[in-house]
Design a protein around this motif. Structure first.
Motif, PDB file in Angstrom:
ATOM      1  N   ALA A 133       0.831  -0.957  -0.348  1.00 27.66           N
ATOM      2  CA  ALA A 133      -0.137   0.062  -0.056  1.00 27.66           C
ATOM      3  C   ALA A 133       0.803   1.325   0.034  1.00 27.66           C
ATOM      4  N   PHE A 134       1.944   1.129   0.869  1.00 23.13           N
ATOM      5  CA  PHE A 134       2.931   2.367   0.686  1.00 23.13           C
ATOM      6  C   PHE A 134       3.476   2.625  -0.795  1.00 23.13           C
ATOM      7  N   LEU A 135       3.856   1.372  -1.502  1.00 24.32           N
ATOM      8  CA  LEU A 135       4.215   1.846  -2.697  1.00 24.32           C
ATOM      9  C   LEU A 135       3.103   2.220  -3.612  1.00 24.32           C
ATOM     10  N   LEU A 136       2.089   1.932  -3.261  1.00 25.68           N
ATOM     11  CA  LEU A 136       0.927   2.405  -4.071  1.00 25.68           C
ATOM     12  C   LEU A 136       0.759   3.890  -3.850  1.00 25.68           C
ATOM     13  N   ALA A 137       0.705   4.436  -2.665  1.00 20.87           N
ATOM     14  CA  ALA A 137       0.554   5.748  -2.327  1.00 20.87           C
ATOM     15  C   ALA A 137       1.869   6.450  -2.998  1.00 20.87           C
ATOM     16  N   ASN A 138       3.116   6.005  -2.801  1.00 22.84           N
ATOM     17  CA  ASN A 138       4.047   6.686  -3.380  1.00 22.84           C
ATOM     18  C   ASN A 138       3.916   6.888  -4.669  1.00 22.84           C
ATOM     19  N   ALA A 139       3.636   5.716  -5.516  1.00 19.13           N
ATOM     20  CA  ALA A 139       3.472   5.852  -7.020  1.00 19.13           C
ATOM     21  C   ALA A 139       2.584   6.851  -7.292  1.00 19.13           C
ATOM     22  N   GLY A 140       1.441   6.699  -6.648  1.00 17.51           N
ATOM     23  CA  GLY A 140       0.380   7.731  -6.816  1.00 17.51           C
ATOM     24  C   GLY A 140       0.749   9.347  -6.761  1.00 17.51           C
ATOM     25  N   LEU A 141       1.490   9.432  -5.725  1.00 20.29           N
ATOM     26  CA  LEU A 141       1.997  10.646  -5.765  1.00 20.29           C
ATOM     27  C   LEU A 141       3.050  11.089  -6.726  1.00 20.29           C
ATOM     28  N   LEU A 142       3.892  10.351  -7.221  1.00 23.99           N
ATOM     29  CA  LEU A 142       4.936  10.563  -8.252  1.00 23.99           C
ATOM     30  C   LEU A 142       4.083  10.817  -9.434  1.00 23.99           C
ATOM     31  N   GLY A 143       3.224   9.848  -9.623  1.00 24.34           N
ATOM     32  CA  GLY A 143       2.186  10.106 -10.895  1.00 24.34           C
ATOM     33  C   GLY A 143       1.545  11.287 -10.966  1.00 24.34           C
TER      34      GLY A 143
END
Lengths: 492, 495, 117
Positions: B116-126
């Motif tokens: 979930a952390f990676l997804l949040a991270n990827a979302g913000l980067l995106g």
């Protein structure tokens, strides 16, 4: 031959290095305490090296870092700063000895923490002394506030914490709320914050705004304790006595008035100050403070509180000196920094010695103590004379300059106030001595012959008392050191 | 390879997420993969920032589809700066996470947590990197969904409730954003931000575009916790696991502010936003209220985490204030504060994380006397706290200085005075914690605690040191922020 | 009758306000999620109705047809619907957890429990 910049950095680095050494040696009290003295001596040694250069007319300088263009931490040693640094580091040696004796004698705790913050405070004071621009000075000024907070709160009881909160609140409040805006506005208007002989305001800031800035500066420099922002100084008296002695009679409060002088002479410039409408207002605020604080001092029965209010009053002498806008008075102000420092530190040392030897803090309990502690009270007498300004002590010279300055610039009312305040000084400083020697001791205090505080307390206070007398002779060279800082601002 | 960096920026974290989920049974490995992904992200962000540091831009067509049909990634000084902030914080927080998360999250869910952390991270980067309005919405939702899950994993049962509240508020915000984007699409027929900017020029004087502006501004304001739309934030930050609070506080609101800037400056343009709609007159009062009120509220908090959360709302106010000054200098002050506040607040929350790790909670009564037993942790808190207050030689001061200059430049003297006053309030609430930790006796039932382990302390001090380093050698963040401001304004500035 | 001609917007507005009202006024956490769904759906309908074009047909290439509805909004909303479903699932999952922790899904009840602690 060591380069100028190296010496300046060394003067700053020695207390910091000492601090780390202290932390490392915290498990061995004897080693730690001797390191304190070594650090103090080493620092004084370095600072003294700078003196001949400054006397030769050189201005050793060093630029440490530039945050962004126009805003840098940089140093430049000029006479006033030289004097302040010498004073602080020189008296630190004596205070260090005294502190060791006091902390052991009074059974205080957390010695290492105490000495560590003392080192940081001295480091900050040196930074203030050598700062070449107002931004650097401000940074070190704040560092001094923050590093002395733990010292004020040292005892950790409710009273100490309450006092420390007032201390921090007022000093941080004034500096962030008033001084910082003034600094920023100055930078904005004048385009620089360099301390420049003759000032930077003239021609850049119109006198109306300049007048406002002056008020912001003078009240923003809370360490100068102009009323009504003087409450922090009596609050700080909850600290152990060595702190009150070196920091709240010398380093911190003198940093305040030193800043006042620096700002007046190097930022505003005396000529520009004359144009401002508010100069006289601040002058009379200072005069009011020096009388009012003296009156309050008379009411205090707690010896340290009385000394604190006396300091508030004496600081206003120096602010008055700056606001008289006379070279004579400004010189007197500079000299008074030294004279008062020696006098007041002696008085505080005595107060501490009395506390260590007898646990007494109230003046009314000290009747007849003079017979038990003759050296201490003799020193107290000399210190008092120096603060009052009576020969054969150094205090007479600075007061004389002040009187002359006030007379020269035509402020008759100020002359009168100075006379009144001198009388008040006598009225609140001499009775403790007189009572101690002449009144009979209270019941239960009789007998026992001479029982002074430990040697580590008595020797330092004797030394500073001798210093008060020596300054009577040394005032000439001191004035010689200081004169260049004013020569450029015209008149002489 | 280097030409695919923009895609990799997002893709690495996005593909690592399912992988980490599969590694749920091997938590250490899951952590290792996440760490590697975060460090790779930081490396790419650095490379991208270097490439655009001369004022240029990188355009990347996703899957080779040219805009307006395909989604385009576009990197310039502004979003490279935001990418770096996200990359830096995630790279530093991951070493911190291992022990902190192992203590707070059940062992059988560690992999899911990191996923979930990676997804949040990827979302913000995106969100930061994409040049497509609808894509922004999608990435907003990706990061938000993951954040809801992360927050809900807090140990306190109120964590779930605050996550739920965040979900409601966040969804309303993104839906508003979606409606606004819809309006823009009707008028222009494109979703590409750069195209939008050029095509809007002829039609700005319509009610539709004004409505679009309103919906987008309100939607994003919800996401960036602009006062008074900040109600979700204090609860979410207080009850989330330590590591999540560190990460979200340093990145989530910053990214939302970036999106606001992107729409205001790049899409709608300065002229429309500030001159025609007088946005400054809406933003400035909100910013000022948002600085003062939450700061005051923070003073009265008993829980250190909550106190810092309110402080975050106030700090958002500073950033918005910079924008509302509507000058290049104000914009630059805001962009530099994105970074300075990210490292400062992350350092503070990490120090709090260390306290939580040893003490179990951070109410003031529990923190009492902690300094003696956890000297390094509290020292970090003090240093980072000074930066939050804005003491000279810390990162916070650099921001305040520029913000003040910007306010003075336009003659906003009262604003400048207020800025200084609120610094004092910040001093008060930081000092409350310091005083408890240093000068109060520990509670009688206090556990015997030791200093936090090194794996927590080292990341904490890494960021703490940065607050000093970037406060003293401020040229680096300043030049990056100037570059960012120039990219948003679309023209070099004299500074 | 131009204002009626834009009836699709009226529907959107009504749905949106209804959804919004439910989110704010309802104390039941599940009903709030339903409200949120209605609120989101109104945005979806709004988007889809934008794609309509007078006399347009489905966007499939056919001989003799020149006007198509715009396919892009449909595609976008397909994505948005997926996101919406995920959000609903997430929200409901949270409600389940809240119910486990508090034994209630009424907001007032829950706040009361927290205050009592």
């Amino acid at each position: 031959m060591v380069s100028d910049a190296t010496l300046v950095y060394l003067a700053l680095a020695v207390p910091l290095a000492g601090m780390f050494a202290l932390i490392a040696a915290s498990r061995w009290p004897a080693l730690r305490d001797s390191l304190v003295v070594v650090t103090a001596v080493a620092m004084f040694g370095v600072v003294v090296q700078l003196l001949p250069r400054v006397l030769r007319g050189e201005r050793p300088s060093a630029s440490l870092i530039e945050l962004f263009p126009g805003l840098e931490i940089a140093f430049l040693v000029e006479p006033l700063g030289m004097m302040f640094a010498l004073l602080a580091s020189g008296l630190w040696i004596i205070t260090a000895l005294y502190a060791i004796g006091y902390m052991r004698g009074a059974r205080e705790l957390h010695h290492t923490r105490f000495h560590v913050f003392f080192c940081i405070a001295l480091f900050s004071a040196t930074g203030i002394a050598f700062s070449s621009n107002m931004f650097s000075l401000f940074v070190f000024y704040e560092a001094l506030t923050l590093s002395t907070y733990p010292l004020v709160a040292h005892k950790g009881n409710e009273a100490a914490k309450k006092g420390a909160r007032t201390y921090l609140g007022l000093l941080l409040g004034t500096s962030v709320g008033l001084l910082l805006p003034a600094v920023i506005a100055t930078w904005w208007l004048a385009g620089t914050l360099e301390f420049t002989p003759g000032g930077i305001m003239a021609g850049n800031v119109n006198p109306a705004i300049g007048g406002l800035l002056l008020v912001l500066f003078m009240y923003g420099i809370g360490k100068a304790a102009l009323m009504p922002f003087h409450r922090w100084l009596p609050s700080a008296m909850v600290a152990p006595t060595p702190v009150s002695a070196l920091l709240h009679a010398v380093a911190v409060v003198k940093a305040g008035v030193f800043t006042v002088l620096k700002v007046s002479v190097y930022l505003f410039g005396l000529d520009y100050l004359r144009e401002l409408a508010t100069t006289d207002i601040i002058l009379y605020v200072a005069v009011f403070t020096l009388i009012a604080a003296s009156l309050i001092a008379m009411q205090q029965d707690n010896l340290k509180a009385r000394l604190a209010y006396s300091t508030v009053s004496q600081l206003s002498y120096i602010v008055t000196a700056a606001m008289l806008v006379s070279e004579f008075a400004a010189l007197g102000g500079g000299m008074h920094i030294v004279m008062h420092a020696f006098g007041k530190i002696t008085l505080f040392f005595c107060a501490g010695a009395i506390y260590v030897a007898t646990k007494k803090t109230e003046i009314s309990d000290m009747h007849g103590l003079g017979r038990r502690m003759p050296v201490t009270f003799a020193a107290f007498f000399i210190g008092a004379l120096c603060v009052i300004g009576v020969p054969p002590t150094g205090g007479v010279w600075s007061k004389w300059h002040l009187f002359m300055g006030a007379y020269d610039s035509g402020h008759q009312l100020v002359v009168l106030a100075l006379i009144v305040s001198t009388l008040l000084n006598i009225a609140y400083l001499l009775p403790p001595v007189v009572n101690a020697f002449l009144l009979p001791p209270k019941e239960g205090d009789q007998g026992g012959g001479i029982r002074e505080a430990p040697l580590l307390c008595v020797v330092p206070l004797s030394l500073t008392a001798l210093g008060c007398i020596a300054l009577f002779v040394l005032a000439g060279p001191l004035a010689g050191l200081l004169r260049p800082y004013l020569a450029v601002s015209g008149g002489w | 390879m280097t030409e695919h960096l923009p895609a990799l920026q997002v893709v690495i974290a996005l593909t690592a997420a399912p992988l980490v989920m599969l590694l749920n049974r091997l938590p250490r490995l899951a952590w290792g993969v996440t760490l590697a992904a975060c460090w790779a992200t930081l490396a790419i962000a650095l490379l991208l920032l270097l490439q655009v540091s001369d004022g240029g831009e990188i355009r990347y067509e996703m899957g080779g589809w040219a805009p307006p049909w395909g989604i385009e990634y576009r990197v310039d000084g502004a979003n490279a700066w935001v990418l770096l902030i996200i990359g830096l914080v995630s790279a530093v927080v991951m070493p911190f996470a291992r022990r902190s998360v192992e203590q707070e999250i059940p062992a059988d869910r560690l992999g899911l947590f990191y996923s979930a952390f990676l997804l949040a991270n990827a979302g913000l980067l995106g969100i930061a990197i994409t040049n497509d309005a609808f894509n922004i919405f999608v990435f907003f939702e990706i990061s938000a969904l993951a954040s809801y899950a992360l927050i809900a994993m807090g140990r306190d049962r109120r964590a779930v409730l605050s996550s739920y509240q965040y979900l409601i508020m966040g969804t309303i915000g993104t839906t508003f954003l979606l409606i606004g984007i819809g309006f823009l699409y009707i008028m222009t027929g494109t979703l590409n931000l750069s195209d939008l900017a050029t095509r809007l020029e002829g039609v700005t004087d319509t009610r539709t575009i004004r409505a679009a502006f309103g919906f987008i501004a309100v939607g994003i304001s919800l996401k960036l916790a602009l006062f008074p739309l900040h109600l979700w934030l204090p609860n979410a930050y207080s009850y989330a696991p330590s590591m999540v609070t560190v990460f979200l506080s340093a990145t989530a609101t910053k990214v939302a502010i970036y999106v606001l800037l992107r729409f205001v400056y790049t899409v709608f343009g300065f002229e429309f936003s500030f001159v025609e709609l007088s946005m400054a007159w809406v933003l400035m009062p909100l910013a000022l209220l948002g600085i003062v009120i939450p700061s005051l509220v923070a003073v009265f908090q008993d829980d250190v985490k909550r106190l810092l959360a309110y402080s975050s709302v106030a700090q958002v106010g500073y950033m918005i204030l910079g924008i509302s000054l509507a000058s290049a200098l104000g914009l630059m002050a805001s962009t530099v504060h994105l970074f300075n506040h990210a490292i400062t607040k992350a350092a503070l929350f990490m120090a709090v994380g260390c306290l939580v790790y040893r003490l179990g909670g951070v109410s003031l009564s529990r923190v009492a006397g902690a300094a003696e037993r956890m000297p390094w942790t509290m020292a970090a808190f003090v240093v980072a706290g000074l930066s939050l207050i804005g003491v000279p030689l810390t990162a916070g001061f650099v921001t305040k200085w520029h913000l003040l200059q910007a306010a003075l430049m336009d003659g906003f003297w009262p604003v400048a005075a207020l800025l200084l006053a609120t610094s004092l309030i910040a001093a008060i609430y930081i000092w409350k914690v310091v005083e408890a930790a240093y000068f109060r006796a520990p509670p009688d039932d206090a556990r015997e605690v030791r200093e936090a382990p090194l794996s927590l302390l080292v990341p904490t001090w890494t960021l703490t040191a940065m607050t000093i380093i970037f406060g003293v050698w401020a040229q680096l963040p300043i030049s990056a922020a100037r570059n960012a401001a120039e990219a948003l304004l679309g023209a070099p500035q004299p500074w | 009758m131009t204002w009626l001609g834009l009836y699709n917007y009226w529907i959107v507005v009504v749905l949106m306000m209804a959804g919004f009202y439910i989110v704010i006024a309802q104390g039941n956490l599940v009903k709030k999620i339903i409200g949120l769904n209605i609120f989101q759906t109104s945005a979806f309908i709004f988007f889809i109705s934008l794609a309509w074009r007078e006399d347009g047909t489905a966007p499939i290439v056919l001989p003799g047809v020149t006007a198509y509805a715009n396919p892009l909004p449909h595609v976008l909303i397909l994505t948005a619907i997926v996101v919406g479903v995920a959000l609903t699932a997430m929200g409901l999952a949270l409600v389940v957890r809240i119910h486990e922790a508090y034994g209630s899904i009424e907001e007032d009840d829950i706040h009361q429990q927290d205050e009592e602690r």
